[in-house]
Write an enzyme that holds these catalytic residues in place. Structure first.
Site, short mmCIF file in Angstrom:
data_model
loop_
_atom_site.label_atom_id
_atom_site.label_comp_id
_atom_site.label_asym_id
_atom_site.label_seq_id
_atom_site.Cartn_x
_atom_site.Cartn_y
_atom_site.Cartn_z
N HIS A 36 49.01 44.09 41.22
CA HIS A 36 49.15 44.41 42.64
C HIS A 36 48.34 45.67 42.91
O HIS A 36 47.65 46.18 42.01
CB HIS A 36 50.63 44.58 43.00
N HIS A 39 48.41 48.59 40.35
CA HIS A 39 47.53 48.43 39.18
C HIS A 39 46.05 48.66 39.59
O HIS A 39 45.30 49.30 38.87
CB HIS A 39 47.62 47.01 38.62
N GLU A 150 52.57 56.90 38.09
CA GLU A 150 53.80 57.71 38.20
C GLU A 150 55.00 56.85 38.56
O GLU A 150 56.13 57.28 38.44
CB GLU A 150 53.62 58.80 39.28
N ASP A 152 56.25 54.61 36.92
CA ASP A 152 57.06 54.60 35.70
C ASP A 152 56.99 56.01 35.12
O ASP A 152 56.29 56.27 34.13
CB ASP A 152 56.53 53.55 34.72
N ILE A 178 51.93 53.64 44.37
CA ILE A 178 51.49 52.92 45.58
C ILE A 178 52.69 52.13 46.12
O ILE A 178 53.39 51.46 45.34
CB ILE A 178 50.31 51.98 45.26
N SER A 188 55.51 44.43 39.78
CA SER A 188 55.39 42.99 39.49
C SER A 188 56.75 42.33 39.66
O SER A 188 56.84 41.15 40.01
CB SER A 188 54.89 42.78 38.07
#
Ligand code: AMP
Length: 281
Positions: A36, A39, A150, A152, A178, A188
């Protein structure tokens, strides 16, 4: 131009050796696919910072806590390659399991401390799986820089720590989260939400913003936390696993944001585990 898709370590090594011989820098963006805009933002940052960019897609069985979660994880390889084409990424590395975990594989990379709280406390073995696969992807790609989101946040701290501890010759670069227009952090796993659950999902971020605002006005974290959990549960979430205020660097628990801090949360919505975090100034 469409990126080259490589599936074996031998092919990857040969190509990276050519790049290195030509004095080119290499960036790697590790992902589990179902790409998405989050990524893609990492791939763009890698393109800006490096001569060559490898996006890896490997759904790492070692970091899942249940076989069902691993089976249900979205797999969209063709779409992923299509999304990367306009970004001028050089290689999409899609190793089979045997390229990462060959027969007899018996090594685990484990980062103490940082992995014992937050997601680590709720997902036993998860960060060992992450640390092990990331170490493999770093050494396989021989990249100079690696780009992580960020989104995660705990993972970003763990990976930064492991690269430092093991003297891996790679710079770990963190990139901002984002979000969708309604504030939901892109993930995801959002693909697994029902239409109804998708409508409720942004409440997690909304409640966290409310906590951050209250902290800015000097309100007590404990009171703000209780209010936020009630709001999230009212929105249809089944369980808030944690909603914590932590030091941004060490992740140790804070009662008040008296140094650079991060608000981190994980919560279950309609069978899907969502995580989010925001900076608290
Ligand atoms: P994943 O495919 O979920 O393992 O994520 C691969 C990389 O993309 C990790 O470094 C994530 O932190 C990053 N990422 C995932 N979602 C986002 C997002 N919404 N914004 C920025 N980076 C993200």
């Amino acid at each position: 131009m469409s990126p080259v898709i490589l599936r074996t370590l031998d092919e990857l090594r040969t190509l990276v050796a050519e790049w290195k011989a030509a004095g080119q820098s290499v960036g790697v963006v590790p992902t589990m696919g179902a790409l998405h805009q989050g990524h893609l933002s990492l791939a763009r940052a890698a393109k800006e910072g490096c001569d060559r960019v490898i996006v890896t897609i490997f759904i790492n069985p070692k970091q899942f806590n249940s076989p069902e979660d691993y089976e249900n994880y979205p797999r969209t390889e063709e779409d992923d390659a299509r999304k990367l084409a306009p970004l001028d990424v050089d290689v999409v590395y899609v190793p089979g399991p045997e390229e990462i975990y060959p027969d007899g594989f018996s090594t685990t990379v484990s980062v103490a401390g940082l992995t014992e709280t937050l997601c680590g406390a709720h997902r036993p073995g998860h960060f060992d799986g992450v640390a092990t696969v990331v170490t493999k992807l770093f050494t396989q790609s021989q990249a100079d820089r690696a780009y992580f989101g960020e989104k995660d946040f705990q993972q970003l701290q763990v990976v930064t720590r492991l690269a430092r501890d093991l003297d891996l010759p790679i710079e770990v670069v963190g990139c901002p989260t984002i979000r969708e227009e309604d504030g939901l952090a892109m993930s995801s796993r959002n693909l697994l939400l029902s239409d109804r659950a998708r409508v409720w999902a942004p409440e997690l971020h909304g409640a966290m913003e409310e906590v951050a605002e209250g902290l800015g006005q000097g309100e007590s974290f404990e009171a703000l936390k209780a209010k936020a959990i009630a709001r999230i549960e009212r929105a249809g979430f089944a369980e808030v696993e944690y909603l914590d205020l932590r030091a941004a660097d060490t992740l140790e628990e804070l009662a008040a944001p008296d140094r650079p801090a991060r608000l981190l949360a994980a919560a279950w919505l309609a069978g899907v585990r969502l995580i989010d975090n925001i900076a608290v100034d």
